[in-house]
Design an enzyme around this catalytic site. Sequence first.
Site, mmCIF file in Angstrom:
data_model
loop_
_atom_site.group_PDB
_atom_site.id
_atom_site.type_symbol
_atom_site.label_atom_id
_atom_site.label_comp_id
_atom_site.label_asym_id
_atom_site.label_seq_id
_atom_site.Cartn_x
_atom_site.Cartn_y
_atom_site.Cartn_z
ATOM 1 N N SER A 1 -9.572 -0.094 7.506
ATOM 2 C CA SER A 1 -8.935 0.146 6.999
ATOM 3 C C SER A 1 -8.806 -0.973 5.881
ATOM 4 O O SER A 1 -8.376 -0.932 4.602
ATOM 5 C CB SER A 1 -7.854 0.934 6.778
ATOM 6 N N SER B 1 -9.092 2.582 4.153
ATOM 7 C CA SER B 1 -8.710 2.680 2.916
ATOM 8 C C SER B 1 -7.396 2.453 2.202
ATOM 9 O O SER B 1 -6.784 2.918 1.745
ATOM 10 C CB SER B 1 -7.661 3.992 3.509
ATOM 11 N N LYS C 1 0.957 -1.321 0.109
ATOM 12 C CA LYS C 1 -0.384 -0.052 0.062
ATOM 13 C C LYS C 1 0.500 0.802 -0.306
ATOM 14 O O LYS C 1 2.030 1.122 0.906
ATOM 15 C CB LYS C 1 -0.930 -0.307 1.482
#
Length: 465
Positions: free
Chosen positions: A188, A164, A89
């Site tokens: 997330s 996220s 990520k």
Amino acid sequence: MSKTNPLSGINSLCLLDAAALAKAFGAGDVSPVEVATAVMDRAEDINASLNAFTFVDRKGALEAAAASEKRWRAGEPLSDADGVPTTLKDIVWVDGWSVRYGSKTTPAEPYRADAPAVERMRAAGAVFIGQTTTPEFGWKAVTDSTLCGITRNPVDPSKGSGGSSGGAAVAAATGAGVFHLGTDGGGSIRVPASFCGIVGLKPTFGRVPAYPASAFGTVAHLGPMTRSAADAKAMLKIMSGRDLQDWAQGAGQLAPLDDEAVDLSGLKIGYWSEPPVGAVDADVKRIVDARVAELRAAGASVEPIVLPGENHLDLFHHHWFTGAAARLALVPESERAGIDPGFLDIAAQGGRIDAKGLIAAQVRRSEFGSAMDRLLETYDFVVSPGTAIPAFEAGLEFPADGRYRRWTEWAAFNFPINLSQQPACVIPCGATPEGLPVSFQIIGARGADARVLSAAASLEVLFSR
């Protein structure tokens, strides 16, 4: 837009899990270079419509895959994960990659160090194929940013991916990698895993070392996102352990991640069916209730529970909003004009919380965490919906129907477990009449990550019947 099968038309090499890849690599049936090439082709193919990746590192991945191939041919792999395609990520440091945190305010220069979890994955021989999208500073449970645009749901691209770690969830769901490193400060990992129909684990806090420390403090975790509980456990074993850069881990040792089958018969389970704020979508409730009935039929004792404590949303906001204010303070005033307005709003609210208010919230959090520890002394696991609602319109922080004002109000099965730091895993458990994924959350005692993942594996079998 019409519904799609996330794995439609995929190269079969992209469907192999970590165990199957290790077996194939060891036998010489498949090359890590072949697999990396197939996976990167897949990543580039889906990225045109779903926007899961900030970039695909074809050169770096092929070099790593070629080195892995040589090790397997010599019978000297670094681990069973040697050659396994992995995504990271855009919020964790990667040596040689530009890490932007989804923001135009961050420098584009490459970093010269790996985060501890990345370093461990690299040492195990994982092949880093690319970087996945996040909203600005990972502040919300959907994935869109002015830097990268909107990340879309692989089942229905008119819907959002959740966030996220939205890019990671889309990559997993579409076969663009096997291991996917996400972060979870308020859901997330679990929210996008739920929205996209994959497995996501928020480990016990401290299980996976975190460096540099998150501006959002000790609600933030790093964890695996995969297509199965078995892959999540394999990835977690690699990333876990003590790292002296992460002081917040503490000096103690968590229970080892030993393989341990969990027999559903005889378990005592608490069913957390109502979130502390907001309401459960009718289809989500119907599907999860039916899965709970299957648990009972399998021999588990399931009792309804209510989350201990009160004002959970306010408590989380004190921690999350002050973290946003701390993160914003690192951005020069002259560079703030293009920042996500929602982030600016919560940072402004966090800036108005004084020291006494924050300390009082920390005391309240400790009381809530202790109550959750006691609850999980009473029950083997607590289960709940993975999220209260299915995926909704892409590009929005919350559905357009006017029921919510912040993402936290619809992610209320998620953020409380960041406050209390227990391991929590979501697995797919059905779909709405519109075909949108619905997930089931399994929460265990702190340190019981292996049992949570074993229970998740048992439930995968139960739910597939």
